[in-house]
Design a protein around this motif. Structure first.
Motif, PDB file in Angstrom:
ATOM      1  N   LEU A 106     -13.881 -13.062   4.842  1.00 45.35           N
ATOM      2  CA  LEU A 106     -13.405 -11.865   4.141  1.00 45.35           C
ATOM      3  C   LEU A 106     -13.028 -12.185   2.699  1.00 45.35           C
ATOM      4  N   THR A 107     -12.485 -13.371   2.455  1.00 43.66           N
ATOM      5  CA  THR A 107     -12.165 -13.773   1.086  1.00 43.66           C
ATOM      6  C   THR A 107     -13.428 -13.863   0.244  1.00 43.66           C
ATOM      7  N   ASP A 108     -14.460 -14.456   0.789  1.00 39.90           N
ATOM      8  CA  ASP A 108     -15.727 -14.585   0.055  1.00 39.90           C
ATOM      9  C   ASP A 108     -16.322 -13.215  -0.265  1.00 39.90           C
ATOM     10  N   ALA A 109     -16.047 -12.213   0.584  1.00 41.07           N
ATOM     11  CA  ALA A 109     -16.577 -10.860   0.363  1.00 41.07           C
ATOM     12  C   ALA A 109     -15.682 -10.024  -0.547  1.00 41.07           C
ATOM     13  N   GLY A 110     -14.571 -10.581  -1.017  1.00 42.81           N
ATOM     14  CA  GLY A 110     -13.661  -9.834  -1.879  1.00 42.81           C
ATOM     15  C   GLY A 110     -12.741  -8.890  -1.123  1.00 42.81           C
ATOM     16  N   LEU A 111     -12.631  -9.078   0.183  1.00 40.15           N
ATOM     17  CA  LEU A 111     -11.806  -8.191   1.003  1.00 40.15           C
ATOM     18  C   LEU A 111     -10.411  -8.756   1.260  1.00 40.15           C
ATOM     19  N   LEU A 112     -10.141  -9.951   0.770  1.00 43.46           N
ATOM     20  CA  LEU A 112      -8.833 -10.561   0.946  1.00 43.46           C
ATOM     21  C   LEU A 112      -8.405 -11.233  -0.357  1.00 43.46           C
ATOM     22  N   PRO A 113      -8.083 -10.431  -1.379  1.00 43.60           N
ATOM     23  CA  PRO A 113      -7.768 -11.002  -2.688  1.00 43.60           C
ATOM     24  C   PRO A 113      -6.434 -11.715  -2.747  1.00 43.60           C
ATOM     25  N   SER A 114      -5.525 -11.449  -1.804  1.00 36.89           N
ATOM     26  CA  SER A 114      -4.215 -12.090  -1.813  1.00 36.89           C
ATOM     27  C   SER A 114      -3.726 -12.252  -0.385  1.00 36.89           C
ATOM     28  N   ALA A 115      -3.554 -13.493   0.041  1.00 37.91           N
ATOM     29  CA  ALA A 115      -3.061 -13.727   1.399  1.00 37.91           C
ATOM     30  C   ALA A 115      -1.647 -13.197   1.563  1.00 37.91           C
ATOM     31  N   ALA A 116      -0.828 -13.336   0.536  1.00 31.96           N
ATOM     32  CA  ALA A 116       0.567 -12.900   0.638  1.00 31.96           C
ATOM     33  C   ALA A 116       0.693 -11.385   0.728  1.00 31.96           C
ATOM     34  N   HIS A 117      -0.307 -10.646   0.250  1.00 29.84           N
ATOM     35  CA  HIS A 117      -0.215  -9.184   0.162  1.00 29.84           C
ATOM     36  C   HIS A 117      -1.178  -8.461   1.097  1.00 29.84           C
ATOM     37  N   GLU A 118      -1.873  -9.172   1.978  1.00 30.93           N
ATOM     38  CA  GLU A 118      -2.967  -8.521   2.697  1.00 30.93           C
ATOM     39  C   GLU A 118      -2.507  -7.368   3.570  1.00 30.93           C
ATOM     40  N   ARG A 119      -1.285  -7.403   4.110  1.00 33.49           N
ATOM     41  CA  ARG A 119      -0.818  -6.286   4.929  1.00 33.49           C
ATOM     42  C   ARG A 119      -0.152  -5.206   4.089  1.00 33.49           C
ATOM     43  N   ALA A 120       0.123  -5.479   2.810  1.00 25.93           N
ATOM     44  CA  ALA A 120       0.772  -4.505   1.930  1.00 25.93           C
ATOM     45  C   ALA A 120      -0.222  -3.622   1.198  1.00 25.93           C
ATOM     46  N   ARG A 121      -1.517  -3.905   1.312  1.00 27.30           N
ATOM     47  CA  ARG A 121      -2.525  -3.168   0.543  1.00 27.30           C
ATOM     48  C   ARG A 121      -2.944  -1.895   1.282  1.00 27.30           C
ATOM     49  N   ASN A 122      -1.953  -1.095   1.653  1.00 29.76           N
ATOM     50  CA  ASN A 122      -2.205   0.167   2.356  1.00 29.76           C
ATOM     51  C   ASN A 122      -2.274   1.306   1.341  1.00 29.76           C
ATOM     52  N   ILE A 123      -3.470   1.678   0.952  1.00 30.54           N
ATOM     53  CA  ILE A 123      -3.666   2.743  -0.029  1.00 30.54           C
ATOM     54  C   ILE A 123      -4.741   3.688   0.492  1.00 30.54           C
ATOM     55  N   VAL A 124      -4.385   4.954   0.673  1.00 31.22           N
ATOM     56  CA  VAL A 124      -5.390   5.966   1.000  1.00 31.22           C
ATOM     57  C   VAL A 124      -5.683   6.769  -0.259  1.00 31.22           C
ATOM     58  N   ALA A 125      -6.880   7.333  -0.335  1.00 24.65           N
ATOM     59  CA  ALA A 125      -7.287   8.102  -1.517  1.00 24.65           C
ATOM     60  C   ALA A 125      -8.158   9.266  -1.083  1.00 24.65           C
ATOM     61  N   SER A 126      -8.159  10.328  -1.878  1.00 28.66           N
ATOM     62  CA  SER A 126      -9.012  11.486  -1.593  1.00 28.66           C
ATOM     63  C   SER A 126     -10.466  11.030  -1.537  1.00 28.66           C
ATOM     64  N   PRO A 127     -11.145  11.183  -0.376  1.00 25.22           N
ATOM     65  CA  PRO A 127     -12.486  10.601  -0.225  1.00 25.22           C
ATOM     66  C   PRO A 127     -13.554  11.194  -1.137  1.00 25.22           C
ATOM     67  N   LEU A 128     -13.391  12.472  -1.522  1.00 26.68           N
ATOM     68  CA  LEU A 128     -14.407  13.112  -2.358  1.00 26.68           C
ATOM     69  C   LEU A 128     -14.043  13.099  -3.843  1.00 26.68           C
ATOM     70  N   ALA A 129     -13.015  12.370  -4.207  1.00 27.72           N
ATOM     71  CA  ALA A 129     -12.579  12.345  -5.606  1.00 27.72           C
ATOM     72  C   ALA A 129     -13.729  11.955  -6.531  1.00 27.72           C
ATOM     73  N   GLY A 130     -13.939  12.769  -7.566  1.00 28.76           N
ATOM     74  CA  GLY A 130     -14.969  12.490  -8.554  1.00 28.76           C
ATOM     75  C   GLY A 130     -16.376  12.858  -8.140  1.00 28.76           C
ATOM     76  N   LEU A 131     -16.545  13.390  -6.907  1.00 29.82           N
ATOM     77  CA  LEU A 131     -17.893  13.679  -6.413  1.00 29.82           C
ATOM     78  C   LEU A 131     -18.224  15.162  -6.397  1.00 29.82           C
ATOM     79  N   ASP A 132     -17.223  16.020  -6.410  1.00 30.45           N
ATOM     80  CA  ASP A 132     -17.458  17.466  -6.295  1.00 30.45           C
ATOM     81  C   ASP A 132     -16.764  18.239  -7.404  1.00 30.45           C
ATOM     82  N   GLY A 133     -16.655  17.619  -8.567  1.00 35.76           N
ATOM     83  CA  GLY A 133     -15.980  18.269  -9.692  1.00 35.76           C
ATOM     84  C   GLY A 133     -14.513  17.954  -9.783  1.00 35.76           C
ATOM     85  N   SER A 134     -13.960  17.270  -8.792  1.00 33.55           N
ATOM     86  CA  SER A 134     -12.549  16.889  -8.830  1.00 33.55           C
ATOM     87  C   SER A 134     -12.375  15.637  -9.688  1.00 33.55           C
ATOM     88  N   PRO A 135     -11.140  15.379 -10.147  1.00 30.36           N
ATOM     89  CA  PRO A 135     -10.921  14.197 -10.991  1.00 30.36           C
ATOM     90  C   PRO A 135     -11.216  12.903 -10.243  1.00 30.36           C
TER      91      PRO A 135
END
Length: 434
Positions: A106-135
């Motif tokens: 996962l580190t080689d794939a860029g999916l684990l940029p920080s071992a100390a923070h791996e469980r803290a990277r909980n971020i959800v985002a609007s899935p269609l953002a920027g695709l249907d005229g939204s910012p």
């Protein structure tokens, strides 16, 4: 910025000794010792083997990262990939000694940029953002993830703490995150919400990610003496004081109540994207590969949604979009709102979870009927892992039978209990959803 706090101790299934980029997890602290949320360095023991939860900030995956996850599932687990209610990926059936190799992949794939923070990277985002005229909120996502990984304090956030980035439509704002940023449209500003407070604070868009991080760090200060994992867990007076503290440092307040219902993108075409939902969030290797190949032909990206769906950004010409959706549907994915599986969810249930009282996934499948107005979620025990937000039908297995109730935010209607009668259970659930 807050002084650094020690992270939680590794569990017996921790990868241990794995140090991608910035070192492995630090020692335990009294506050975090009970946080059992799994990660990729700290695996969770389940009845079907070890479980890893891979954080995918904003649900955004490149096709190469998607391929890496498929490789990890096949090499170390049962081959399947499970989507979570935060747009993350779980790998199940893992061997207990695979942690180091999994972390390396996962580190080689860029999916684990920080071992100390791996469980803290909980971020959800609007899935269609920027695709249907939204910012577009991609710059917020990139910057917030970077700031979290650079913050010593953020390493001590619970694996349950959640950031949300909303493009203004209110979809992920409705999820009740601990810190939410909302795009304000033409003003070019952002609104910062702490917990579920009706008052939000206007901040310059360029400063929004840092404001979100500072709010999270301020929460850690407030939580020191309370043991709270999330803003909603704080005592009322402490939570109110937290909002008052963050306000003056952020910007002017605006009254903007949080939406009560989280609305997911409907499966099907969406202008510059196509969307497919995943029955019960469970993807076979063939389905995952098909989604990855489809994304590779178009935008080169997949976006996992908090509703266990996948958005493939385009541009996808209309005839090709229709063909792609037909192919995805033939593989068993949900590609139209009138699917019998639309809105049906369930926890992993028995036999994967020892706490579950029944095989709720099989029960959910047996009870599938015409699509209902409301989503339904089946839970094998009172914990209700992964349940939706807003308004939904709650089906919980108890020692006395299946308890069905209508949930509206914090309100719950009187329940109906069905005992050992699959036909009546399906009828009661269908009537409740209608």
């Amino acid at each position: 910025m807050l002084a650094a706090m020690p992270d939680s101790a590794p569990s017996p299934l921790s990868a241990g000794g794995v140090s991608p980029r910035d070192g492995g997890p630090a020692g335990a602290s009294p506050r975090s010792g009970g946080d059992a949320c799994p990660g990729t360095l700290r695996l969770h023991r389940a009845d079907d083997g070890a479980l890893a939860r891979v954080r995918i900030p904003g649900g955004v995956l490149s096709v190469d990262q998607a391929e890496a996850l498929l490789t990890a599932a096949a090499r170390f687990g049962d081959g399947e990939l499970h989507l979570t209610s935060r747009g993350n990926v779980q790998l199940r059936g893992l061997g207990t000694e695979c942690g180091g190799e999994l972390a390396g992949l996962l580190t080689d794939a860029g999916l684990l940029p920080s071992a100390a923070h791996e469980r803290a990277r909980n971020i959800v985002a609007s899935p269609l953002a920027g695709l249907d005229g939204s910012p577009s909120i991609r710059s917020w996502l990139t910057e917030l993830d970077r700031l979290v990984c650079d913050s010593a304090a953020a390493a001590t956030l619970s694996g349950r703490f959640l950031f949300a980035l909303d493009d203004g439509r209110g979809d992920v704002d409705a999820l009740g995150a601990d810190v939410t940023l909302i795009a304000e449209g033409p003003s070019g500003a952002a609104l910062l919400r702490v917990g579920t407070a009706d008052e939000v604070f206007r901040v310059p868009a360029a400063e929004a990610p840092r404001a979100a991080l500072l709010a999270a760090e301020e929460f850690l200060r407030a939580a020191r003496n309370s043991g709270a994992w999330r803003v909603k867990d704080l005592p009322d007076d402490v939570r109110a004081e937290l909002v008052r503290t963050i306000g003056p440092a952020s910007g002017p307040s605006v009254h903007r109540p949080r939406p009560r219902t989280a609305t997911s993108p409907a499966p099907g075409p969406h202008g510059f994207a196509i969307t497919a939902d995943v029955p019960l969030g469970r993807l076979t290797p063939t389905q995952w590969q098909l989604l990855t190949d489809t994304a590779r032909r178009y935008g080169g990206e997949l976006r996992l949604t908090p509703w266990r769906g996948i958005v493939i950004p385009g541009p996808v010409p209309r005839p090709k979009a229709a063909q792609a959706l037909r192919t995805l549907a033939e593989s068993g994915l949900i590609t139209a709102p009138d699917s019998l599986w639309t809105g049906v969810g369930a926890c992993i249930g028995h036999p994967g979870c020892a706490k579950s009282l029944s095989d709720v996934r099989a029960e959910a499948g047996a009870a599938v009927g015409p699509p209902g107005r409301l989503p339904v979620y089946w839970s094998g025990c009172e914990r209700r892992c992964g349940h939706p937000h807003g308004e939904w039908i709650d089906v919980v297995v108890t020692p006395d039978g299946h308890r069905i109730s209508h949930v509206r935010g914090e309100r719950r209607d009187p329940p109906t209990t069905v005992r050992n009668d699959p036909a009546r259970l399906a009828a009661v659930v269908a009537e409740a959803r209608a």
